[in-house]
Each structure stands twice: as C-alpha cells, then as structure tokens.
Design an enzyme around this catalytic site. Structure first.
Site, short mmCIF file in Angstrom:
data_model
loop_
_atom_site.label_atom_id
_atom_site.label_comp_id
_atom_site.label_asym_id
_atom_site.label_seq_id
_atom_site.Cartn_x
_atom_site.Cartn_y
_atom_site.Cartn_z
N GLY A 44 0.78 -1.24 0.00
CA GLY A 44 0.00 0.00 0.00
C GLY A 44 0.81 1.28 0.00
N GLU A 99 4.19 4.42 6.03
CA GLU A 99 2.97 3.60 5.93
C GLU A 99 1.87 4.38 5.22
OE1 GLU A 99 1.55 0.93 6.04
OE2 GLU A 99 1.97 -0.32 7.78
N ASP A 100 1.08 3.68 4.44
CA ASP A 100 -0.09 4.32 3.83
C ASP A 100 -1.18 4.55 4.88
OD1 ASP A 100 -0.04 1.54 3.85
OD2 ASP A 100 -1.68 1.38 2.43
N ASP A 103 -4.18 1.27 11.07
CA ASP A 103 -5.54 0.88 11.41
C ASP A 103 -5.52 0.29 12.83
OD1 ASP A 103 -8.23 0.31 9.84
OD2 ASP A 103 -7.79 -1.54 10.89
N LYS A 131 -6.33 5.88 11.38
CA LYS A 131 -7.69 5.54 11.81
C LYS A 131 -7.65 5.23 13.30
CE LYS A 131 -9.86 2.85 8.35
NZ LYS A 131 -10.41 1.51 8.00
N PHE A 152 -13.95 1.88 5.26
CA PHE A 152 -13.16 0.95 4.45
C PHE A 152 -12.62 1.74 3.25
CE2 PHE A 152 -13.05 -2.23 1.11
CZ PHE A 152 -12.63 -3.37 1.73
N VAL A 153 -11.31 2.04 3.23
CA VAL A 153 -10.81 2.98 2.22
C VAL A 153 -9.90 2.33 1.18
CG1 VAL A 153 -11.08 5.11 3.55
CG2 VAL A 153 -8.99 3.76 3.80
N ASP A 159 -5.91 -0.98 -1.41
CA ASP A 159 -6.72 -1.86 -2.27
C ASP A 159 -7.90 -2.47 -1.55
OD1 ASP A 159 -5.20 -3.64 -0.58
OD2 ASP A 159 -5.76 -5.24 -1.97
N ARG A 165 -5.88 0.24 -6.31
CA ARG A 165 -4.65 0.87 -5.81
C ARG A 165 -4.25 2.08 -6.65
NH1 ARG A 165 -2.19 -2.44 -1.93
NH2 ARG A 165 -2.36 -4.69 -2.23
C1 PRP Z 1 -2.47 -2.47 5.17
C2 PRP Z 1 -1.74 -1.15 5.19
C3 PRP Z 1 -0.90 -1.26 6.44
C4 PRP Z 1 -1.70 -2.18 7.34
C5 PRP Z 1 -2.38 -1.39 8.42
O1 PRP Z 1 -1.64 -3.41 4.57
O2 PRP Z 1 -0.97 -0.99 4.04
O3 PRP Z 1 0.36 -1.82 6.18
O4 PRP Z 1 -2.69 -2.79 6.52
O5 PRP Z 1 -3.21 -2.21 9.19
P1 PRP Z 1 -3.01 -2.45 10.73
O6 PRP Z 1 -2.72 -1.11 11.36
O7 PRP Z 1 -4.34 -3.00 11.18
O8 PRP Z 1 -1.91 -3.43 10.93
P2 PRP Z 1 -2.18 -4.83 4.12
O9 PRP Z 1 -1.91 -5.82 5.22
O10 PRP Z 1 -3.60 -4.70 3.68
O11 PRP Z 1 -1.25 -5.20 2.90
P3 PRP Z 1 -1.14 -4.47 1.49
O12 PRP Z 1 -0.55 -3.11 1.74
O13 PRP Z 1 -0.25 -5.36 0.72
O14 PRP Z 1 -2.52 -4.37 0.89
#
Ligand code: PRP
Length: 191
Positions: A44, A99-100, A103, A131, A152-153, A159, A165
């Site tokens: 992400g 980080e993107d 959560d 968030k 849910f973004v 993605d 993405r």
């Molecule tokens: C997403 C996002 C962060 C993480 C945040 O990655 O890019 O890395 O979740 O979530 P958290 O704070 O609950 O740990 P994801 O695991 O979806 O992988 P991706 O970036 O490959 O889609």
C-alpha cells in the site's frame, strides 16, 4: 463479483497538500548531512513513498519491506506475515517507516520491533492515513497526514482484494455482494 460504491474522502489535491505539509514537518527534523533512510511498507505504501520522497527535498535512501496483516477480506487477521524482507541494513541510519495507513496498529508495531533489532541511529514513523478509532496496539506515530473515520478505504495505493490501488484519490468503499442483495459492514481496512 460484488457491486462497490465509492465515496471520495480525499481528493488528489488534498492528498498533495497533505504530502507537502508532511514533507515540510519531516524536513525540519532532519539535518542534511546524512541521508534519511525511507522504508516503505508494501504494497500500500508505494504511491505515498514516491510522492513523499520527491517532496522532501532531502537526501534519501530507499528500501521496502512487505508485511501484511490482512487476507482477501476487510478485516485484519492480527497476524503479521513478512512477505519481503529489507534489502539494506538499517544499522546507524536515520530510518523513517512510511505507511499508507495505520488501522489496528499491529503491522507498524511489529515493523518497529523488526527494524529496531537492526539498530538504526534513529527510528520514526509517518502514515498518510490514521484511523485511531480502530487502534488495538499502541503505536507511536511521529507524522500523520490525515485522520480518517472508521471507513473501508481504497485508492492512492490502498486496495480491496488488489483492486483500486491506482486511484489518485482516497475513497470509502461500500461493497454489496450482488447475490446477497444486502450490504456488508463497511468497517475494517481492506487488504
Ligand atoms: C495495510 C496497510 C498497512 C496495514 C495497516 O496493509 O498498508 O500496512 O494494513 O493495518 P493495521 O494497522 O491493522 O496493521 P495490508 O496488510 O492490507 O497489505 P497491502 O498493503 O499489501 O494491501
């Protein structure tokens, strides 16, 4: 195939403004004598890293780590998997984890421990999106672009099941399975 409705939360212009503001904040905190080592979290973080690195106007080095806490659904599994390790050593570098979105905080907390074990000179975190209402693991965030509600973004790197993405904006996504006719809950962050 599910039907999905997008609601734009952040336009491309708003994101660009946020990235510029973050770059200015970060620039104030680092001297230019040593490169700032940017470690972006895949997948992400790829667009945010590209824009932030160019906005910083600081010497930087760049590496990627691929950690994931989600499967192909909208909820964090809480279990972090390292899918691609760091390529460069972090020892004695000033590291900024990029980080993107944060959560539950589980991914970033795990990554902080992981990077810290490599004995960087300093270690800070930047997230484009935060968030806080979903936080389950206390995670220090040094720089935050935007605080967003529990939606849910997707877009700007994020993605849902590997789609969306490429969108230049961030949108909340409401997914409604065609067969069921009802709307699934809109919480949690997609993988
Ligand atoms: C997403 C996002 C962060 C993480 C945040 O990655 O890019 O890395 O979740 O979530 P958290 O704070 O609950 O740990 P994801 O695991 O979806 O992988 P991706 O970036 O490959 O889609």
């Amino acid at each position: 195939m599910d039907a999905a409705t997008q609601t734009v939360l952040l336009t491309a212009n708003q994101i660009a403004g946020g990235v510029s503001r973050l770059a200015a904040e970060i620039r104030r905190d680092y001297a230019e004598d040593a490169p700032l080592h940017l470690v972006a979290v895949l997948t992400g973080g790829w667009i945010f890293l590209a824009d932030l690195a160019r906005a910083l106007a600081l010497p930087v080095t760049i590496d990627f780590v691929d950690a994931s806490s989600y499967g192909a659904n909208q909820h964090s599994s809480g279990i972090i998997r390292l899918r691609h390790a760091l390529r460069l050593p972090v020892q004695n570098r000033d590291v900024l984890l990029v980080e993107d979105i944060v959560d539950t905080g589980a991914t970033l907390a795990w990554l902080l421990n992981h990077v810290r074990a490599g004995r960087p000179r300093s270690l800070r975190t930047v997230a484009l999106l935060d968030k806080p209402s979903r936080r389950a693991v206390d995670t220090p965030l040094d720089y935050v672009g935007f605080t967003i509600p529990d939606r849910f973004v997707v877009g700007y790197g994020l993605d849902h099941d590997e789609q969306f993405r490429h969108l230049p904006y961030v949108a909340a996504l409401d997914v409604r399975p065609r067969s069921a006719g009802g709307q699934t809950p809109g919480d949690g962050q997609p993988s």
